[in-house]
Write a protein that holds these residues in place. Structure first.
Motif, mmCIF file in Angstrom:
data_model
loop_
_atom_site.group_PDB
_atom_site.id
_atom_site.type_symbol
_atom_site.label_atom_id
_atom_site.label_comp_id
_atom_site.label_asym_id
_atom_site.label_seq_id
_atom_site.Cartn_x
_atom_site.Cartn_y
_atom_site.Cartn_z
ATOM 1 N N PRO A 140 9.320 -2.307 1.454
ATOM 2 C CA PRO A 140 8.291 -2.587 0.447
ATOM 3 C C PRO A 140 8.213 -1.605 -0.716
ATOM 4 C CG PRO A 140 7.270 -1.863 2.517
ATOM 5 C CD PRO A 140 8.756 -1.918 2.769
ATOM 6 N N GLU A 155 3.113 -3.640 -11.736
ATOM 7 C CA GLU A 155 2.436 -3.514 -10.430
ATOM 8 C C GLU A 155 2.025 -4.877 -9.888
ATOM 9 O OE1 GLU A 155 -0.883 -0.826 -10.418
ATOM 10 O OE2 GLU A 155 0.338 0.888 -11.061
ATOM 11 N N ARG A 159 3.608 -6.619 -6.434
ATOM 12 C CA ARG A 159 2.700 -6.992 -5.337
ATOM 13 C C ARG A 159 2.825 -8.476 -5.013
ATOM 14 N NH1 ARG A 159 -0.861 -2.879 -4.057
ATOM 15 N NH2 ARG A 159 -1.396 -1.524 -5.798
ATOM 16 N N SER A 160 3.034 -9.280 -6.046
ATOM 17 C CA SER A 160 3.090 -10.726 -5.819
ATOM 18 C C SER A 160 4.313 -11.133 -5.006
ATOM 19 C CB SER A 160 3.074 -11.478 -7.156
ATOM 20 O OG SER A 160 4.361 -11.432 -7.758
ATOM 21 N N TYR A 164 5.201 -2.792 -2.580
ATOM 22 C CA TYR A 164 4.147 -1.814 -2.795
ATOM 23 C C TYR A 164 4.531 -0.892 -3.938
ATOM 24 C CZ TYR A 164 0.791 1.911 -1.962
ATOM 25 O OH TYR A 164 -0.213 2.834 -2.089
ATOM 26 N N VAL A 305 1.121 -3.797 4.113
ATOM 27 C CA VAL A 305 1.665 -4.460 2.924
ATOM 28 C C VAL A 305 1.954 -5.929 3.237
ATOM 29 C CG1 VAL A 305 3.537 -4.463 1.235
ATOM 30 C CG2 VAL A 305 2.658 -2.282 2.107
ATOM 31 N N ASP A 308 -1.381 -7.935 3.717
ATOM 32 C CA ASP A 308 -2.041 -8.212 2.436
ATOM 33 C C ASP A 308 -1.338 -9.360 1.708
ATOM 34 O OD1 ASP A 308 -3.816 -6.203 2.930
ATOM 35 O OD2 ASP A 308 -2.901 -4.734 1.586
ATOM 36 N N HIS A 309 -0.014 -9.330 1.744
ATOM 37 C CA HIS A 309 0.746 -10.383 1.079
ATOM 38 C C HIS A 309 0.534 -11.727 1.778
ATOM 39 C CE1 HIS A 309 4.934 -12.020 -0.249
ATOM 40 N NE2 HIS A 309 4.035 -12.316 -1.138
#
Lengths: 472, 472
Positions: A140, A155, A159-160, A164, A305, A308-309
């Motif tokens: 990540p 950023e 993230r999308s 990270y 990570v 969250d995704h």
């Protein structure tokens, strides 16, 4: 649909292509190497078997991959350019000039591990350093550096696609990660050269010891623990002095002459030569998937990570008139010595489907925090067809009963090729988490469960209701 | 029963005590610190919840732990002394003299991370460097150094308690692992001091990137992959030159003055201060268990060390007239948001019991390599009582049917407190692994299965034979 242009199609460019494609982006690759397509296809094969395995929810449908011998064509309509050409400044600057000529506002990320953003933007192109780690499709970490406004856009982008961004506070040769790796690399070269250890011994010293700590906590948090309740200061007081001991060879750099190169390569051959690079890549990827999946459990580091995704990935839908309560790819780590998905992992898949159904009727994280959940009391699995690593599974759920404390579900696990691979019939009781006793659900939950039950009541549930060994 | 004497009861001594105890050794601790018992008990609490979780087979019954204020008493009858007193040479040498006076032939391992074996043996005591990594009860690496004959004895010892001895080729300041950690530590201190990164950013840079690679392959095998099919030489040619780039600060050592100490401790507080040391330890241990368990799947690195150790652990026995086919402790990683063992892990436990029964009738790894196995086709689980992390499970298996291709088993999962927590009824078919079709087993297997079936036929199988939701 978003589009990424990948300029430079080596291992890093290929890793980027895979990361974007598997997150649903279209990818246009520009590389003049006639081998680029073969190389990227090899990376993509590895990525397809591993990246989706990090998730317990399906990634979006894969984007479209195209190859271009013309840079302008590759970047046409792109939302992002990721440059991963060789580490020569004049080559990179030439690429940026060419891109700016066609699309002056297009944001360019550079995979450089050596040049600073200020060096790369000398031509006025909108370039930021977006430095990944290999394999790009699994690890990540992204080190970001450059103009703050451009970094802020970058950023959001990284993230999308499940990465990270670590935005550097100021420009720094080699950023952060590579400075550390470089320090250990030099130390290791000295050890090999001076005959203290072989390459295999160096690797064992790392992977059986501190390497396991670093993959989950890094160094400072690990050492904080060593300091104990007295705090980090006590650790520094205890170990600080050894800094001035003459342990390290690093005041000097070993010459990488022919003799040392031969020594390293022959030791590495003895250590790893029995496995092809492809086999090593797959072993590395399977282990990385295992590590990151295990971090999901604690919700820390790379596991956080991924979680969250995953929370933003779509779920739901219907199949054959029943709600899809889970869809996913089968991880390598779910297979066993029979060469197929282990029997217990069918139930793990079913468990995700139960969770999916529970969310549909309002039994989500907030409801569970309020002190109520469903506990499974009885389950039957019928194994109908083998499932293999990489297979995509779609699980539908039929509500067989949903009155009072009882919820009886019938999961069907559909393989990507349309074959029904298993059914799972399961009875759950609504439970008070404090007393651990069953109790009726909140009215809103009871209503939604009853609605689903009514909607599914007329449908066939072939294979439910029997005992182990019953046909049908 | 073997006995270990632990001299010095801090975090490292406590880790050793736990490692020996949980592997069935009696442990006598000598430490004059009145807090030693409390400190070791805290380490032992952590170890009990994590070390057994690495294994899918029960460790031997825990040994007996005693504390002594008299060194001679502590080492009386010991097979091994592990010294973990503070890193002051005169203190260590005094301990060795005292031990040699009482037991001149007793082998002493020193946990030192700084002194060479030659320095420690200056008094004639039988001392070898046996350098562990924290937490000693989970990390397998041991760096061994000293007289070759003594090292050979120490190798056997550390293997017997599930560790991996890396015997150094020659004496080396700081051995191997700590030299690497020291190099990164210094580099990180510069980064903090110069404001390039905070402690939290350093840790993210490690644990989201190369840290994940190092925990499973180390550095050389990782970089070998980067070289691709062209071999390691091509990697060295590509990346060798950067060695002479001025990336690293390591030609110099930062002064750990008050300002830098304050900077680090305040950043570390901001990063990790919301969790107590105990919470951090448990998070670290759970993640380590997750990593090492995931490496069991590929059989590499620390996973291989555990598998090799596990193969020598005892199995078998009977309970209530039925064969014990699996006994184990429940890992933290098997629990879910309901605060108990996840439903799918009951089946994973059952799967180990099926494997245990299969080994009893001759379906072992060799039989499976010959091309035959059993595939599960139908399974029912009744969940009768909650199971929690750390619970010990004993699984018995009753053969309900064993003729022709069919094998029908009834597992009972007993909790350590004697409560029946689940039953699993499962039907398997003997299968040709090439054609994936069912076929009769080899005669020897069929005979042993039939014998068990005959022996179990008269016994009650309450809870078998029903459909989901049936009582009884």
């Amino acid at each position: 649909m978003s589009k990424a242009a990948i300029v430079g199609g080596g291992v890093i460019g290929g890793g980027w292509a895979a990361r974007f494609l598997l997150n649903g982006w279209d990818v246009a690759v520009f590389d003049l190497d006639p081998e680029a397509e073969r190389k990227i296809s090899a990376v993509l094969t590895n990525a397809r078997r591993s990246l989706p395995s990090l998730y317990d929810r399906a990634l979006p449908p894969e984007g479209r991959l195209t190859f271009h011998a013309d840079l302008a064509e590759a970047i046409d309509g792109a939302d992002w350019v990721q440059e991963s050409v060789s580490e020569r400044l004049e080559v990179k600057l030439r690429v940026y000039r060419e891109i700016s000529r066609h699309a002056p506002d297009l944001l360019i990320g550079s995979s450089t591990s050596g040049f600073k953003a200020s060096e790369l933007t000398s031509e006025g192109a909108k370039v930021v350093v977006v430095h990944p780690f290999n394999p790009v499709y699994l690890l990540p970490l992204i080190e970001l550096s450059g103009d703050p406004a451009l970094c802020a856009r970058a950023e959001i982008l990284v993230r999308s696609i499940g990465m990270y961004p670590l935005t550097l506070r100021k420009e720094n040769d080699a950023f952060i990660g590579n400075r550390f790796q470089e320090a250990v690399w030099r130390e290791a070269l000295w050890m090999i050269r001076d005959g203290y250890a072989t390459t295999a011994e160096v690797d064992e010293a790392i992977r059986l010891g501190f390497g396991l700590r670093w993959g989950q906590m890094g160094m400072f948090e690990t050492y904080r623990i060593a300091g104990g309740e007295a705090g980090f200061e006590s650790y520094l007081a205890q170990f600080g002095p050894s800094l001035s001991w003459p342990w390290s060879k690093l005041t000097d750099v070993p010459e990488l002459d022919d003799a040392l190169v031969r020594q390293i390569t022959s030791q590495s051959d003895a250590q790893s030569g029995m496995r092809s690079i492809r086999e090593l890549e797959q072993m590395r990827d399977d282990n990385l998937v295992g590590f990151i999946r295990s971090l999901r459990h604690s919700g820390t580091a790379a596991g956080k990570v991924v979680l969250d995704h995953e929370a933003g990935l779509p779920e739901g839908g219907d199949h054959l008139g029943l709600p899809i309560t889970s869809s996913r790819q089968v991880p390598q780590t779910w297979t066993d010595y029979n060469g197929h998905m282990n029997e217990a992992c069918y139930l793990e898949a079913g468990s995700w489907a139960t969770d999916g159904l529970m969310r549909r009727i309002g039994v989500d994280a907030a409801y569970i925090s309020s002190g109520y959940s469903f506990f499974t009391v009885d389950t039957r699995l019928r194994y109908l067809a083998e499932v293999h690593a990489g297979d995509r599974l779609t699980i539908t759920t039929q509500v067989l009963a949903g009155e009072g404390r009882k919820m009886q579900l019938f999961h069907r696990i559909w393989r990507g090729d349309g074959v029904l691979s298993a059914t799972i019939e399961t009875l759950l009781l609504h439970t008070d988490l404090a007393s651990r006793r069953s109790c009726p659900p909140m009215p809103a939950v009871a209503d939604r469960l009853a609605e689903l039950h009514a909607a599914h009541a007329g449908m066939s549930a072939e294979g439910a209701g029997g005992a182990v060994g019953d046909r049908g």
